[in-house]
Write a protein that holds these residues in place. Structure first.
Motif, short mmCIF file in Angstrom:
data_model
loop_
_atom_site.label_atom_id
_atom_site.label_comp_id
_atom_site.label_asym_id
_atom_site.label_seq_id
_atom_site.Cartn_x
_atom_site.Cartn_y
_atom_site.Cartn_z
N ILE A 1 1.02 -1.13 -0.36
CA ILE A 1 -0.23 0.43 0.17
C ILE A 1 0.66 0.84 -0.17
O ILE A 1 1.64 1.57 0.18
CB ILE A 1 -0.86 -0.30 1.01
N GLY A 2 0.56 1.79 -1.09
CA GLY A 2 1.67 3.36 -1.13
C GLY A 2 2.55 3.47 -2.24
O GLY A 2 3.36 4.14 -3.24
N LEU A 3 2.98 1.73 -2.41
CA LEU A 3 4.00 2.06 -3.33
C LEU A 3 3.48 0.51 -4.41
O LEU A 3 4.15 -0.48 -4.39
CB LEU A 3 5.12 1.42 -3.05
N ARG A 4 2.73 1.08 -4.67
CA ARG A 4 1.81 -0.23 -6.26
C ARG A 4 2.26 -0.07 -7.13
O ARG A 4 3.16 1.48 -7.79
CB ARG A 4 0.62 -0.15 -6.14
N ASN A 5 3.13 -1.64 -7.65
CA ASN A 5 3.68 -2.11 -8.53
C ASN A 5 3.49 -2.65 -9.18
O ASN A 5 4.25 -2.90 -11.28
CB ASN A 5 5.08 -2.09 -8.24
N LEU A 6 2.68 -3.60 -8.16
CA LEU A 6 2.23 -5.26 -9.88
C LEU A 6 1.18 -4.61 -10.57
O LEU A 6 1.45 -5.41 -11.39
CB LEU A 6 0.96 -6.00 -8.59
N ASP A 7 0.27 -3.88 -10.92
CA ASP A 7 -0.09 -3.76 -11.84
C ASP A 7 0.89 -2.98 -12.95
O ASP A 7 0.38 -3.48 -13.81
CB ASP A 7 -1.18 -2.04 -11.32
N VAL A 8 1.71 -2.62 -13.19
CA VAL A 8 2.36 -2.13 -14.10
C VAL A 8 3.23 -2.98 -14.75
O VAL A 8 3.52 -3.45 -16.20
CB VAL A 8 3.69 -0.61 -13.64
N VAL A 9 3.69 -3.91 -14.00
CA VAL A 9 4.06 -4.92 -13.71
C VAL A 9 3.19 -5.68 -14.79
O VAL A 9 4.09 -7.02 -16.29
CB VAL A 9 4.89 -5.81 -13.14
N MET A 10 1.85 -5.63 -14.59
CA MET A 10 0.77 -6.74 -15.20
C MET A 10 0.66 -6.67 -16.52
O MET A 10 0.32 -7.16 -17.45
CB MET A 10 0.22 -7.02 -14.02
N GLY A 11 0.85 -4.92 -16.63
CA GLY A 11 0.37 -4.53 -18.22
C GLY A 11 -1.43 -3.67 -18.02
O GLY A 11 -1.92 -3.65 -18.36
N LEU A 12 -1.91 -3.92 -16.52
CA LEU A 12 -2.96 -3.91 -16.28
C LEU A 12 -3.27 -2.17 -15.18
O LEU A 12 -4.60 -2.33 -14.99
CB LEU A 12 -3.41 -4.45 -15.31
N GLU A 13 -2.28 -1.05 -15.68
CA GLU A 13 -2.19 0.41 -14.80
C GLU A 13 -3.56 0.64 -14.88
O GLU A 13 -4.01 1.26 -14.52
CB GLU A 13 -0.89 0.75 -14.78
N ASN A 14 -3.82 0.95 -16.74
CA ASN A 14 -5.21 2.00 -16.63
C ASN A 14 -6.24 1.29 -16.70
O ASN A 14 -7.38 2.16 -17.06
CB ASN A 14 -4.14 2.20 -18.55
N ARG A 15 -6.58 -0.12 -16.26
CA ARG A 15 -7.95 -0.57 -16.04
C ARG A 15 -8.65 -0.33 -14.67
O ARG A 15 -9.53 -1.31 -14.01
CB ARG A 15 -8.24 -2.02 -16.12
N ILE A 16 -7.31 0.35 -13.52
CA ILE A 16 -7.61 0.23 -12.14
C ILE A 16 -8.75 1.54 -11.89
O ILE A 16 -9.32 2.52 -12.41
CB ILE A 16 -6.33 0.34 -11.35
N VAL A 17 -10.04 1.04 -11.39
CA VAL A 17 -10.71 1.27 -10.78
C VAL A 17 -11.54 1.67 -9.38
O VAL A 17 -10.53 2.50 -8.60
CB VAL A 17 -12.31 1.06 -11.08
N TYR A 18 -11.70 0.54 -8.57
CA TYR A 18 -11.05 0.29 -7.43
C TYR A 18 -9.85 -0.43 -6.34
O TYR A 18 -9.27 -1.09 -7.02
CB TYR A 18 -12.65 -0.68 -6.50
N ASN A 19 -9.19 -0.01 -5.76
CA ASN A 19 -8.45 -0.95 -4.72
C ASN A 19 -8.37 -1.93 -3.26
O ASN A 19 -9.29 -1.49 -3.11
CB ASN A 19 -7.07 -0.01 -4.76
N LEU A 20 -7.22 -2.48 -2.79
CA LEU A 20 -7.78 -3.38 -2.05
C LEU A 20 -7.80 -3.17 -0.59
O LEU A 20 -9.39 -3.05 -0.11
CB LEU A 20 -6.08 -3.59 -1.71
N VAL A 21 -7.68 -1.12 -0.04
CA VAL A 21 -7.99 -0.72 0.29
C VAL A 21 -9.69 0.04 0.88
O VAL A 21 -10.69 -0.10 0.96
CB VAL A 21 -7.64 1.23 1.03
N ASP A 22 -10.02 0.16 -1.22
CA ASP A 22 -12.03 0.28 -1.30
C ASP A 22 -13.01 -1.58 -0.67
O ASP A 22 -13.74 -0.66 0.37
CB ASP A 22 -12.00 0.33 -2.28
#
Lengths: 91, 268
Positions: free
Chosen positions: B41-62
């Motif tokens: 939390i605060g330093l997310r990176n798995l989304d960019v490594v997976m190439g899914l960074e443009n599809r985030i709406v909600y997250n773990l904290v939500d």
């Protein structure tokens, strides 16, 4: 020929350093406590024989546990050179 | 029955996120239903490594705070039918989540997935405690360097104290040529020091950087790292796959040397 120019493999240096470092990390025993232990041991042994306190080494190591982490046990190593045996008040 | 695996290391920069992405993708490619959870939390990176960074709406904290349902925070990876990502929050910190909340959330996911892969943050503070709270199995990633191995050993001690019974190790960024010259610890050296079962070894392969640039995990490709990750996934499914044999001798001289040093090529 190569060996002439490269005296020590750094692979072995790294492994040796880690082995010693991890033992003290795992045991979590302070240098102060080790110093007190060393002094007490040397006092007791001095009653029976004359030892070289300057050269004395006290170290915590561990058994290899046949490569299994859970079976490793800490061991106390004491290396103390004897200067004279039998020069004590006890006969 | 699902399996919850935490990918951890203690030290940062040894390849936890890359390993998580490739293990998750590899298991999905082998037909498993997988969710990857970024717990940093605060330093997310798995989304960019997976190439899914443009599809985030909600997250773990939500999800934890009840702002959305679990399903709404799961991003479906269109490349594999059974692969999902739960991204971390970028604008919050580790204190936004507690270990108890993680256990509760993961118990909901257990019914729906074969594997739940948790990408753990570096360090041994609250983020680490959150990530390991619900894990059945820990995969410790290390490199053949003194600092990474020391931190791995510390983390193993903490995992033992938290009663995580199943622990395995991945030795990452191995350079067989340096091992052969005596300037890098071998996979066997690392395993000897840590005294953990070896899940796999991954060579230091420039294709990892190329893959990350594009947001495409390389597991299953013909690259050395891609093959190493594929083998790791097969081992997680219980297959007995031998270690890759990687002979890095590119030069004629090295090849000649190899004739005299038969059978000494570094095993990966």
């Amino acid at each position: 020929m190569r060996r002439l120019f490269r005296p020590k493999k750094t692979r072995a240096i790294a492994k040796g350093r880690l082995k010693i470092l991890l033992i003290s990390d795992r045991v979590n025993c302070s240098p102060q406590m080790m110093e007190l232990l060393k002094n007490d041991i040397s006092k007791v042994i001095s009653k029976y024989m004359k030892i070289d306190e300057q050269q004395m080494e006290v170290q915590i190591g561990q058994t290899d546990g046949n490569g299994r982490r859970s079976e490793r046990k800490p061991v106390l190593y004491i290396n103390m050179p004897i200067l004279e045996i039998g020069k004590t008040g006890i006969s | 029955m699902s399996e919850v695996i935490v990918i951890t290391s203690g030290k940062g920069g040894v390849g936890k996120t890359t390993t998580s992405a490739n293990i998750g993708t590899g298991l999905a490619a082998l037909g498993k239903k997988v969710v990857l959870i970024d717990t940093d939390i605060g330093l997310r990176n798995l989304d960019v490594v997976m190439g899914l960074e443009n599809r985030i709406v909600y997250n773990l904290v939500d999800v934890i705070e009840g702002t959305c349902r679990i399903k709404q925070a799961l991003i479906k990876d269109k490349r594999y039918p059974g692969l999902f990502l739960m991204p971390s929050a970028q604008t919050r910190d580790k204190t936004a989540v507690t270990p108890g909340q993680m256990i509760k959330m993961i118990s909901f996911l257990r019914d729906q997935f074969d594997f739940i892969i948790l990408d753990c943050p570096a360090g041994i503070e609250q983020g680490f405690q959150n990530a390991i709270a619900a894990a059945d199995h820990a995969v410790i990633v290390t490199t053949p360097e003194v600092s990474a191995i020391r931190d791995a050993d510390r983390v193993i001690g903490l995992l033992e104290a938290n009663e995580i019974a199943k622990m395995e190790c991945i030795v990452n960024r191995v350079r067989p040529e340096m091992v052969r010259r005596g300037n890098m610890m071998s996979v066997d050296d690392v395993i000897d020091i840590l005294a953990l079962p070896l899940l796999g070894a991954v060579p230091d392969d420039e294709n990892v950087v190329i893959a990350t640039n594009q947001g495409e995990p390389l597991v299953g490709t013909a690259t050395m790292a891609g093959r190493a990750y594929r083998n790791i996934c097969a081992r997680l499914l219980g297959e007995d796959v031998p270690l890759l044999h990687f002979d890095n001798s590119r030069h004629v001289l090295a090849k000649l040397g190899g004739v005299f040093r038969k059978g000494q090529g570094a095993k990966l």
